[in-house]
Design a protein around this motif. Structure first.
Motif, PDB file in Angstrom:
ATOM      1  N   GLU A 175      12.170 -48.542 -29.379  1.00 54.02           N
ATOM      2  CA  GLU A 175      10.808 -48.149 -29.026  1.00 54.02           C
ATOM      3  C   GLU A 175       9.788 -48.805 -29.931  1.00 54.02           C
ATOM      4  O   GLU A 175      10.063 -49.091 -31.103  1.00 54.02           O
ATOM      5  N   GLU A 176       8.583 -49.037 -29.383  1.00 50.40           N
ATOM      6  CA  GLU A 176       7.470 -49.524 -30.188  1.00 50.40           C
ATOM      7  C   GLU A 176       6.744 -48.333 -30.816  1.00 50.40           C
ATOM      8  O   GLU A 176       6.943 -47.193 -30.433  1.00 50.40           O
ATOM      9  N   GLY A 177       5.867 -48.611 -31.752  1.00 51.03           N
ATOM     10  CA  GLY A 177       5.062 -47.562 -32.368  1.00 51.03           C
ATOM     11  C   GLY A 177       5.734 -46.929 -33.564  1.00 51.03           C
ATOM     12  O   GLY A 177       6.850 -47.296 -33.959  1.00 51.03           O
ATOM     13  N   GLU A 178       5.009 -45.952 -34.146  1.00 51.86           N
ATOM     14  CA  GLU A 178       5.484 -45.314 -35.372  1.00 51.86           C
ATOM     15  C   GLU A 178       6.541 -44.243 -35.119  1.00 51.86           C
ATOM     16  O   GLU A 178       7.407 -44.015 -35.943  1.00 51.86           O
ATOM     17  N   LEU A 209      21.657 -40.356 -33.013  1.00 55.52           N
ATOM     18  CA  LEU A 209      21.104 -39.006 -33.154  1.00 55.52           C
ATOM     19  C   LEU A 209      22.074 -37.944 -32.655  1.00 55.52           C
ATOM     20  O   LEU A 209      22.304 -36.930 -33.327  1.00 55.52           O
ATOM     21  N   LYS A 210      22.643 -38.148 -31.506  1.00 59.00           N
ATOM     22  CA  LYS A 210      23.539 -37.156 -30.924  1.00 59.00           C
ATOM     23  C   LYS A 210      24.791 -36.990 -31.769  1.00 59.00           C
ATOM     24  O   LYS A 210      25.249 -35.869 -32.033  1.00 59.00           O
ATOM     25  N   PHE A 213      24.399 -35.074 -35.236  1.00 59.69           N
ATOM     26  CA  PHE A 213      24.331 -33.613 -35.175  1.00 59.69           C
ATOM     27  C   PHE A 213      25.410 -33.038 -34.264  1.00 59.69           C
ATOM     28  O   PHE A 213      25.305 -31.898 -33.813  1.00 59.69           O
ATOM     29  N   ASP A 214      26.441 -33.841 -34.023  1.00 54.59           N
ATOM     30  CA  ASP A 214      27.623 -33.405 -33.268  1.00 54.59           C
ATOM     31  C   ASP A 214      27.241 -32.820 -31.903  1.00 54.59           C
ATOM     32  O   ASP A 214      27.854 -31.854 -31.438  1.00 54.59           O
ATOM     33  N   GLY A 215      26.194 -33.412 -31.289  1.00 51.71           N
ATOM     34  CA  GLY A 215      25.781 -32.990 -29.960  1.00 51.71           C
ATOM     35  C   GLY A 215      25.085 -31.645 -29.900  1.00 51.71           C
ATOM     36  O   GLY A 215      24.887 -31.093 -28.809  1.00 51.71           O
ATOM     37  N   SER A 235      20.322 -39.928 -26.652  1.00 49.43           N
ATOM     38  CA  SER A 235      21.510 -40.760 -26.852  1.00 49.43           C
ATOM     39  C   SER A 235      21.099 -42.099 -27.445  1.00 49.43           C
ATOM     40  O   SER A 235      19.928 -42.485 -27.396  1.00 49.43           O
ATOM     41  N   GLY A 236      22.057 -42.794 -28.021  1.00 51.54           N
ATOM     42  CA  GLY A 236      21.773 -44.107 -28.607  1.00 51.54           C
ATOM     43  C   GLY A 236      21.256 -43.995 -30.023  1.00 51.54           C
ATOM     44  O   GLY A 236      21.194 -42.914 -30.616  1.00 51.54           O
ATOM     45  N   GLU A 237      20.868 -45.147 -30.562  1.00 46.74           N
ATOM     46  CA  GLU A 237      20.453 -45.194 -31.961  1.00 46.74           C
ATOM     47  C   GLU A 237      18.979 -44.870 -32.134  1.00 46.74           C
ATOM     48  O   GLU A 237      18.131 -45.258 -31.319  1.00 46.74           O
ATOM     49  N   TYR A 238      18.704 -44.132 -33.207  1.00 47.02           N
ATOM     50  CA  TYR A 238      17.343 -43.786 -33.604  1.00 47.02           C
ATOM     51  C   TYR A 238      17.096 -44.333 -35.011  1.00 47.02           C
ATOM     52  O   TYR A 238      18.035 -44.577 -35.773  1.00 47.02           O
ATOM     53  N   VAL A 239      15.823 -44.505 -35.327  1.00 47.10           N
ATOM     54  CA  VAL A 239      15.448 -44.986 -36.655  1.00 47.10           C
ATOM     55  C   VAL A 239      14.535 -43.959 -37.310  1.00 47.10           C
ATOM     56  O   VAL A 239      13.559 -43.507 -36.698  1.00 47.10           O
ATOM     57  N   LEU A 240      14.878 -43.593 -38.549  1.00 48.23           N
ATOM     58  CA  LEU A 240      14.020 -42.712 -39.336  1.00 48.23           C
ATOM     59  C   LEU A 240      13.415 -43.530 -40.470  1.00 48.23           C
ATOM     60  O   LEU A 240      14.135 -44.005 -41.349  1.00 48.23           O
TER      61      LEU A 240
END
Length: 444
Positions: A175-178, A209-210, A213-215, A235-240
């Protein structure tokens, strides 16, 4: 003056017609014109010497309209009261061509929405469940963690540890943005927790993400700001993108903490503190359970009570009563909700009338005093009673009496639900605090 009521075929709406003749208003209009001529200040005439004919020419029409409007309001209100016509909202004027310059007799029509008679479900025919929530050790530990975060010493260390929180912006990797601001509790992460240990400000953590936190959709929703459905489908990868590390040092379980949490000298030992925490948590869950029970009772009563509503009138009345705030399109979109609220209001009023439910001034004042004490975490003492009573009286007078009406309505609503609770079958259902939280989250 002649008034007639013609019900439509559906018996849920009607047209009220008020027929006025010159005799109904002429004398009053003439008297007002004479009185105005005595008080009018018009150039060329001495005060009190203005001819009535001139006043009639200049102001006769506005005085006539004002008088007729006053007559109509009283006539319609009196007819409805004297004939015990139960209406929804207020009468709606029906547009018509009126010529006040030439007409002597007038017909004014008003559309009425009629409230039907209905019967409540028979006693003990409806069933609702009341959750008996058991407070387990995990729930108590969460409460102690919350106390620690609220009253402990907060710091922002250089690198994260397992009990810290990561504050920053979360977004999907593509995703774009902050992204959205979150506070991620590392101790809630189930898998690959090492990714979150040793993290520093300005670091970025990429993770599934999923899987992390084990779903657990509730855990994801609680920190991420996602709805329960969005969290379940994440689902999929997230960025913190980490902005800072939050760490709270647990406070000492001493008298200073006891006083901060429950008030000065109310708790004086660790044993009392533990018992008070458990009792408070249980009371909070009991209140939530009662709230859920009340909502179920409302739903059951509305779903099982047959009430015919004058829909078309109701829609028009909603738009006119909320002029500038509600459009016809908005009313159509949310009509089911408005009708449901109306039906519950009718049921509630029927219970109040049939059971003779009332609210006394003493009940309103006492409730307000208890709310004030609760806000300041105090208990009533003889020394406090007079000042708290004065504070409550002042609060109830504010907002032009709106606060008083609000308290009245709240107490009356509680009495209605208490009465209905005795007319339905309530079955207790044991449930753990965790399961109750998850169930409540799924219904948001």
């Amino acid at each position: 003056m002649d008034i007639t009521l013609d019900k439509n075929d559906d018996q849920l709406s009607a047209i009220l017609t008020v027929h006025l003749t010159e005799a109904d208003y002429a004398a009053t209009v003439d008297n007002k014109l004479k009185d105005y001529s005595k008080r009018a200040q018009i150039k060329g005439f001495r005060p009190g010497k203005v001819p009535v004919g001139l006043v009639r020419k200049m102001y006769g029409k506005s005085i006539l309209v004002e008088e007729i409007n006053g007559l109509l309001g009283k006539a319609v209100d009196n007819y409805i009261k004297e004939n015990n016509v139960r209406i929804l909202g207020e009468p709606l004027p029906v547009a018509s061509d009126i010529d006040f310059d030439t007409q002597k007799d007038f017909d004014f029509k008003f559309e009425l929405g009629l409230l039907p008679d209905f019967e409540l479900p028979a006693d003990q025919t409806l069933n609702v469940e009341r959750h008996q929530i058991g407070v387990d050790e995990a729930t108590l530990q969460e409460t102690y963690d919350q106390i620690s975060r609220q009253y402990g010493e907060s710091t922002n260390p250089e690198a994260s540890e397992a009990s810290d929180y990561l504050y920053g912006k979360l977004k999907k990797a593509d995703e774009e943005g902050e992204g959205r601001t979150v506070l991620l509790p590392i101790n809630k992460v189930k898998n690959n927790v090492d990714k979150f240990i040793g993290v520093k400000a300005n670091d970025s953590v990429t993770f599934d993400l999923k899987d992390a936190f084990d779903g657990d959709a509730s855990a994801i929703a609680n920190f991420s700001g996602l709805s329960k459905d969005e969290a379940a489908n994440a689902s999929g990868e997230y960025v913190l993108n980490v902005e800072k590390i939050n760490r709270t040092t647990k406070p000492e379980l001493d008298q200073e903490l006891f006083d901060k949490v429950f008030g000065k000298d109310i708790i004086t030992s660790r044993e009392e503190f533990d018992e008070k925490v458990r009792t408070t948590v249980q009371e909070n869950y009991d209140r939530e359970s009662d709230g859920l029970l009340n909502r179920q009772i409302v739903d059951q009563m509305v779903n099982n009570t047959t009430i015919e509503v004058p829909k078309e009138f109701f829609k028009k009345w909603l738009v006119r009563a909320n002029k500038g705030k509600l459009t016809e399109e908005q009313v159509e979109e949310h009509y089911d909700d408005y009708e449901r609220e109306l039906k519950w209001s009718m049921i509630r009023n029927k219970v109040v009338e049939e059971q003779g439910l009332k609210v006394s001034n003493d009940e309103i004042v006492e409730r307000t005093m208890q709310k004030i004490l609760g806000q300041f975490n105090m208990e009533m003492t003889p020394e406090l009673q007079e000042s708290i009573r004065s504070f409550a009286d002042n609060y109830l007078k504010q907002e032009n009496g709106k606060n008083y009406v609000d308290e009245y309505e709240a107490i009356l609503a509680e009495k209605v639900l208490e009465n209905l609770r005795g007319k339905v079958v309530v079955t207790d259902k044991p449930i753990s605090a965790e399961d109750f939280r998850n169930q409540a989250a799924s219904q948001r």
